[in-house]
Design a protein around this motif. Structure first.
Motif, PDB file in Angstrom:
ATOM      1  N   THR A 139     -49.197  -9.163  19.158  1.00 21.82           N
ATOM      2  CA  THR A 139     -49.228 -10.608  19.399  1.00 21.82           C
ATOM      3  C   THR A 139     -47.959 -11.234  18.840  1.00 21.82           C
ATOM      4  O   THR A 139     -47.358 -12.110  19.440  1.00 21.82           O
ATOM      5  N   GLY A 140     -47.533 -10.726  17.695  1.00 23.13           N
ATOM      6  CA  GLY A 140     -46.243 -11.102  17.110  1.00 23.13           C
ATOM      7  C   GLY A 140     -45.363  -9.874  17.067  1.00 23.13           C
ATOM      8  O   GLY A 140     -45.679  -8.855  17.688  1.00 23.13           O
ATOM      9  N   ASN A 141     -44.269  -9.957  16.334  1.00 24.80           N
ATOM     10  CA  ASN A 141     -43.420  -8.774  16.196  1.00 24.80           C
ATOM     11  C   ASN A 141     -42.670  -8.796  14.874  1.00 24.80           C
ATOM     12  O   ASN A 141     -42.471  -9.841  14.262  1.00 24.80           O
ATOM     13  N   VAL A 142     -42.286  -7.595  14.460  1.00 22.08           N
ATOM     14  CA  VAL A 142     -41.492  -7.429  13.253  1.00 22.08           C
ATOM     15  C   VAL A 142     -40.845  -6.047  13.325  1.00 22.08           C
ATOM     16  O   VAL A 142     -41.391  -5.133  13.945  1.00 22.08           O
ATOM     17  N   ILE A 143     -39.697  -5.917  12.718  1.00 18.22           N
ATOM     18  CA  ILE A 143     -38.998  -4.639  12.673  1.00 18.22           C
ATOM     19  C   ILE A 143     -38.742  -4.300  11.212  1.00 18.22           C
ATOM     20  O   ILE A 143     -38.343  -5.165  10.426  1.00 18.22           O
ATOM     21  N   PHE A 144     -38.991  -3.026  10.855  1.00 17.96           N
ATOM     22  CA  PHE A 144     -38.683  -2.533   9.524  1.00 17.96           C
ATOM     23  C   PHE A 144     -37.631  -1.448   9.654  1.00 17.96           C
ATOM     24  O   PHE A 144     -37.752  -0.560  10.495  1.00 17.96           O
ATOM     25  N   LYS A 196     -36.763  -5.926   6.306  1.00 20.19           N
ATOM     26  CA  LYS A 196     -37.586  -6.557   7.340  1.00 20.19           C
ATOM     27  C   LYS A 196     -36.687  -7.424   8.208  1.00 20.19           C
ATOM     28  O   LYS A 196     -35.876  -8.197   7.698  1.00 20.19           O
ATOM     29  N   ILE A 197     -36.849  -7.300   9.527  1.00 15.65           N
ATOM     30  CA  ILE A 197     -36.095  -8.123  10.475  1.00 15.65           C
ATOM     31  C   ILE A 197     -37.096  -8.831  11.361  1.00 15.65           C
ATOM     32  O   ILE A 197     -37.998  -8.209  11.917  1.00 15.65           O
ATOM     33  N   ALA A 198     -36.942 -10.126  11.498  1.00 12.31           N
ATOM     34  CA  ALA A 198     -37.861 -10.975  12.288  1.00 12.31           C
ATOM     35  C   ALA A 198     -39.232 -10.970  11.616  1.00 12.31           C
ATOM     36  O   ALA A 198     -39.335 -10.779  10.414  1.00 12.31           O
ATOM     37  N   PHE A 200     -35.281  -8.708  21.746  1.00 12.30           N
ATOM     38  CA  PHE A 200     -35.757  -7.594  20.925  1.00 12.30           C
ATOM     39  C   PHE A 200     -34.641  -6.576  20.709  1.00 12.30           C
ATOM     40  O   PHE A 200     -34.390  -6.121  19.588  1.00 12.30           O
ATOM     41  N   LEU A 201     -33.942  -6.237  21.778  1.00  6.96           N
ATOM     42  CA  LEU A 201     -32.852  -5.267  21.672  1.00  6.96           C
ATOM     43  C   LEU A 201     -31.704  -5.809  20.822  1.00  6.96           C
ATOM     44  O   LEU A 201     -31.033  -5.039  20.127  1.00  6.96           O
ATOM     45  N   SER A 202     -31.497  -7.118  20.841  1.00  2.00           N
ATOM     46  CA  SER A 202     -30.473  -7.724  19.978  1.00  2.00           C
ATOM     47  C   SER A 202     -30.810  -7.520  18.506  1.00  2.00           C
ATOM     48  O   SER A 202     -29.923  -7.262  17.684  1.00  2.00           O
ATOM     49  N   LEU A 203     -32.100  -7.610  18.173  1.00  2.00           N
ATOM     50  CA  LEU A 203     -32.521  -7.356  16.790  1.00  2.00           C
ATOM     51  C   LEU A 203     -32.345  -5.880  16.432  1.00  2.00           C
ATOM     52  O   LEU A 203     -31.911  -5.547  15.331  1.00  2.00           O
ATOM     53  N   LEU A 204     -32.660  -5.010  17.379  1.00  2.00           N
ATOM     54  CA  LEU A 204     -32.488  -3.577  17.117  1.00  2.00           C
ATOM     55  C   LEU A 204     -31.013  -3.201  16.948  1.00  2.00           C
ATOM     56  O   LEU A 204     -30.694  -2.241  16.248  1.00  2.00           O
ATOM     57  N   GLU A 205     -30.126  -3.958  17.572  1.00  2.00           N
ATOM     58  CA  GLU A 205     -28.681  -3.714  17.413  1.00  2.00           C
ATOM     59  C   GLU A 205     -28.274  -3.855  15.949  1.00  2.00           C
ATOM     60  O   GLU A 205     -27.396  -3.134  15.468  1.00  2.00           O
TER      61      GLU A 205
END
Length: 199
Positions: free
Chosen positions: A26-31, A40-42, A130-135
């Motif tokens: 429902t949401g998102n987060v990247i570790f 933690k990103i986003a 999303f891919l911009s955050l993964l960059e």
């Protein structure tokens, strides 16, 4: 500070010196785990996050429907599936919140299956962010191909999402989809004194 990470991803973080985990529900987060630290990103909630989550895709779907109503545009698949008018959609969005907004997400994937261009554009925009955050993670890890463990509800439609990945993204990221039962908020933070600066 006590940080409890759902069992969906704990194994990926525990047994590797470096790992990238993205929760796309429902949401998102990247570790991003590097040696003994986790960044933690986003994951700042629906007011701030604009990438690959049920909420973000649902919000974009609602905006598309509202634009179609206001501008008398040709109907997308989304508009043909919704019986409520724009005022009712907006009212419910404010009253019922993120679950109602995220409920539009499955319609986008149905629209994609029906070759609806607007639904494809919605997904592309959310995936691009999303891919911009993964960059960010990719640059920090300095690897040729980064393993990204995916968990959350959108993993169930990853076969559709991955068809929109660019060739460049497919070279940089090895996505590993982990299907698990939903945990209703994959991350729980237990500490009244917790501050974002602790991450």
């Amino acid at each position: 500070m006590i940080l409890i990470i759902s069992i969906d991803i704990s194994f990926a973080l525990a047994n590797k010196s470096e790992a990238c985990v993205a929760i796309i529900g429902t949401g998102n987060v990247i570790f991003n785990k590097r040696k003994d630290s986790i960044k933690k990103i986003a994951g700042y909630g629906p007011l701030f996050d604009e990438s690959l989550s049920g909420y973000d895709i649902g919000r974009r779907a609602i905006k598309t429907i509202l634009n179609e109503c206001e501008n008398n545009e040709a109907l997308s698949y989304l508009r043909t599936q919704i019986k409520e008018g724009p005022i009712e959609i907006v009212r419910k969005s404010y009253l019922e919140g993120k679950k109602y907004i995220a409920s539009f997400c499955p319609l986008v994937f149905e629209g994609i299956k029906n070759n609806d261009n607007k639904c494809q554009e919605i997904l592309k925009a959310s995936l691009f962010n999303f891919l911009s955050l993964l960059e960010i993670v990719y640059k920090e890890n300095n690897s040729e191909c980064l393993d990204v463990y995916l968990t959350g509800g959108l993993v169930n439609v990853w076969d559709i999402i991955k068809t929109f990945l660019s060739e460049d993204s497919q070279k940089k990221f090895n996505f590993i989809a982990i299907k698990t039962k939903p945990v209703f908020g994959a991350i729980k933070i237990v500490d009244n004194n917790f501050q974002l600066s602790n991450f």
